[in-house]
Scaffold this motif. Structure first.
Motif, PDB file in Angstrom:
ATOM      1  N   ILE A 176      34.514  -7.146 -12.286  1.00 36.33           N
ATOM      2  CA  ILE A 176      35.480  -8.196 -12.613  1.00 36.33           C
ATOM      3  C   ILE A 176      34.820  -9.288 -13.445  1.00 36.33           C
ATOM      4  O   ILE A 176      35.389  -9.777 -14.425  1.00 36.33           O
ATOM      5  CB  ILE A 176      36.094  -8.791 -11.334  1.00 36.33           C
ATOM      6  N   ALA A 177      33.599  -9.667 -13.062  1.00 41.64           N
ATOM      7  CA  ALA A 177      32.874 -10.702 -13.796  1.00 41.64           C
ATOM      8  C   ALA A 177      32.617 -10.271 -15.238  1.00 41.64           C
ATOM      9  O   ALA A 177      32.790 -11.061 -16.178  1.00 41.64           O
ATOM     10  CB  ALA A 177      31.553 -11.006 -13.089  1.00 41.64           C
ATOM     11  N   GLY A 178      32.208  -9.009 -15.429  1.00 39.29           N
ATOM     12  CA  GLY A 178      31.944  -8.517 -16.775  1.00 39.29           C
ATOM     13  C   GLY A 178      33.206  -8.435 -17.617  1.00 39.29           C
ATOM     14  O   GLY A 178      33.209  -8.853 -18.778  1.00 39.29           O
ATOM     15  N   TYR A 179      34.278  -7.918 -17.037  1.00 37.24           N
ATOM     16  CA  TYR A 179      35.552  -7.784 -17.759  1.00 37.24           C
ATOM     17  C   TYR A 179      36.084  -9.164 -18.133  1.00 37.24           C
ATOM     18  O   TYR A 179      36.500  -9.402 -19.281  1.00 37.24           O
ATOM     19  CB  TYR A 179      36.554  -7.051 -16.873  1.00 37.24           C
ATOM     20  N   LEU A 216      43.116  -6.915 -16.560  1.00 39.04           N
ATOM     21  CA  LEU A 216      42.071  -7.271 -15.598  1.00 39.04           C
ATOM     22  C   LEU A 216      42.459  -6.815 -14.193  1.00 39.04           C
ATOM     23  O   LEU A 216      41.617  -6.288 -13.453  1.00 39.04           O
ATOM     24  CB  LEU A 216      41.843  -8.781 -15.622  1.00 39.04           C
ATOM     25  N   ALA A 217      43.735  -6.999 -13.825  1.00 37.80           N
ATOM     26  CA  ALA A 217      44.196  -6.602 -12.496  1.00 37.80           C
ATOM     27  C   ALA A 217      44.115  -5.082 -12.312  1.00 37.80           C
ATOM     28  O   ALA A 217      43.690  -4.596 -11.261  1.00 37.80           O
ATOM     29  CB  ALA A 217      45.628  -7.085 -12.278  1.00 37.80           C
ATOM     30  N   GLY A 262      28.276  -4.989 -14.996  1.00 37.38           N
ATOM     31  CA  GLY A 262      28.826  -6.095 -15.774  1.00 37.38           C
ATOM     32  C   GLY A 262      28.777  -5.830 -17.268  1.00 37.38           C
ATOM     33  O   GLY A 262      29.740  -6.122 -17.993  1.00 37.38           O
ATOM     34  N   GLY A 263      27.676  -5.253 -17.729  1.00 39.68           N
ATOM     35  CA  GLY A 263      27.540  -4.955 -19.156  1.00 39.68           C
ATOM     36  C   GLY A 263      28.538  -3.919 -19.633  1.00 39.68           C
ATOM     37  O   GLY A 263      29.158  -4.073 -20.688  1.00 39.68           O
ATOM     38  N   VAL A 264      28.722  -2.851 -18.849  1.00 37.24           N
ATOM     39  CA  VAL A 264      29.692  -1.808 -19.205  1.00 37.24           C
ATOM     40  C   VAL A 264      31.112  -2.361 -19.147  1.00 37.24           C
ATOM     41  O   VAL A 264      31.929  -2.129 -20.047  1.00 37.24           O
ATOM     42  CB  VAL A 264      29.549  -0.591 -18.264  1.00 37.24           C
ATOM     43  N   SER A 265      31.408  -3.112 -18.092  1.00 32.80           N
ATOM     44  CA  SER A 265      32.755  -3.658 -17.911  1.00 32.80           C
ATOM     45  C   SER A 265      33.133  -4.631 -19.020  1.00 32.80           C
ATOM     46  O   SER A 265      34.312  -4.756 -19.371  1.00 32.80           O
ATOM     47  CB  SER A 265      32.858  -4.361 -16.555  1.00 32.80           C
ATOM     48  N   THR A 304      24.832 -10.708 -18.047  1.00 27.05           N
ATOM     49  CA  THR A 304      24.499 -11.983 -17.411  1.00 27.05           C
ATOM     50  C   THR A 304      25.496 -12.311 -16.302  1.00 27.05           C
ATOM     51  O   THR A 304      25.112 -12.717 -15.195  1.00 27.05           O
ATOM     52  CB  THR A 304      24.501 -13.117 -18.452  1.00 27.05           C
ATOM     53  N   ALA A 305      26.792 -12.130 -16.613  1.00 25.94           N
ATOM     54  CA  ALA A 305      27.832 -12.412 -15.620  1.00 25.94           C
ATOM     55  C   ALA A 305      27.709 -11.477 -14.419  1.00 25.94           C
ATOM     56  O   ALA A 305      27.855 -11.909 -13.269  1.00 25.94           O
ATOM     57  CB  ALA A 305      29.213 -12.265 -16.260  1.00 25.94           C
ATOM     58  N   GLY A 306      27.437 -10.196 -14.685  1.00 21.33           N
ATOM     59  CA  GLY A 306      27.278  -9.240 -13.596  1.00 21.33           C
ATOM     60  C   GLY A 306      26.075  -9.548 -12.731  1.00 21.33           C
ATOM     61  O   GLY A 306      26.137  -9.452 -11.498  1.00 21.33           O
TER      62      GLY A 306
END
Length: 213
Positions: free
Chosen positions: A181-184, A157-158, A35-38, A12-14
């Motif tokens: 980044i959004a997914g993580y 995250l960085a 996003g899902g994988v991250s 969803t975020a991705g």
């Protein structure tokens, strides 16, 4: 939180992040997958939900290593009786014996380490892909970390954002960085103590500040 829940939130975020970049179905589909994988990547640390999913079982690895070791020893014996002694035989015998020894002591945790090393090797083979090389290094580092430590922090995250940026430059997929980044980040937010399903929180500022949020 279950891995499936993290993946759904990450998708969803991705998708939302991808829509901000380019509101077309192709971009949103790629961003959703990234996003899902991250969203599962932070759990590659020791005892994380995802760590055992990407590795071959210990039993299979032990069997393969013993098979390779036996094959090397058989080849050495054949060479000895057909071509005589050669100093290189000692080296290959040591390698074959090493396979047997390692197979006896390898653990599932170290399977994740080996997976990371294999990914790094893949990065070297694939036209020296720096991005893939760093993906492997992330997995190797995560295999030595306790659960919900550095992979669940701004530091993790960085580092992941740095990897994504490199992969985006190599692949020319413009949505890769922002969707990843959004997914993580969605995983870290979902693991916070403010949600009643979480007994533990996330150490956002580790190692500088180890307070759980």
């Amino acid at each position: 939180m279950k891995g499936s829940s993290h993946a759904l939130i990450g998708i969803t975020a991705g998708a939302f992040a991808g829509y901000q970049v380019q509101p077309d179905l192709y971009t949103i589909a790629i961003a959703s997958a990234v996003g899902g994988v991250s969203a599962l990547v932070p759990d590659l640390d020791t005892n994380g939900l995802a760590s055992n999913r990407i590795t071959v079982s210990k039993q299979i690895t032990q069997w393969l290593m013993q098979l390779v070791g036996a094959g090397i020893l058989v080849a050495i014996i054949y060479q000895y009786f057909t071509k005589g002694f050669n100093p290189s035989i000692l080296l290959y015998a040591g390698i074959g014996l090493l396979f047997f020894i390692v197979s006896r002591f390898i653990t599932q945790r170290r399977m994740l380490t080996l997976t990371g090393v294999m990914v790094m090797w893949l990065g070297i083979v694939m036209h020296q892909s720096i991005g893939i090389l760093f993906v492997g290094s992330y997995i190797v580092i995560a295999s030595f970390l306790s659960h919900r430590s550095y992979t669940h922090s701004f530091l993790g995250l960085a580092f992941y954002a740095f990897i994504l940026n490199q992969l985006q430059q190599e692949s020319q997929i413009d949505v890769l960085l922002i969707a990843g980044i959004a997914g993580y980040a969605s995983h870290l937010i979902a693991d916070m103590k403010i949600f009643p399903m979480n007994r533990r929180g996330v150490k956002w500022f580790a190692p500088i500040w180890n307070k759980e949020w």
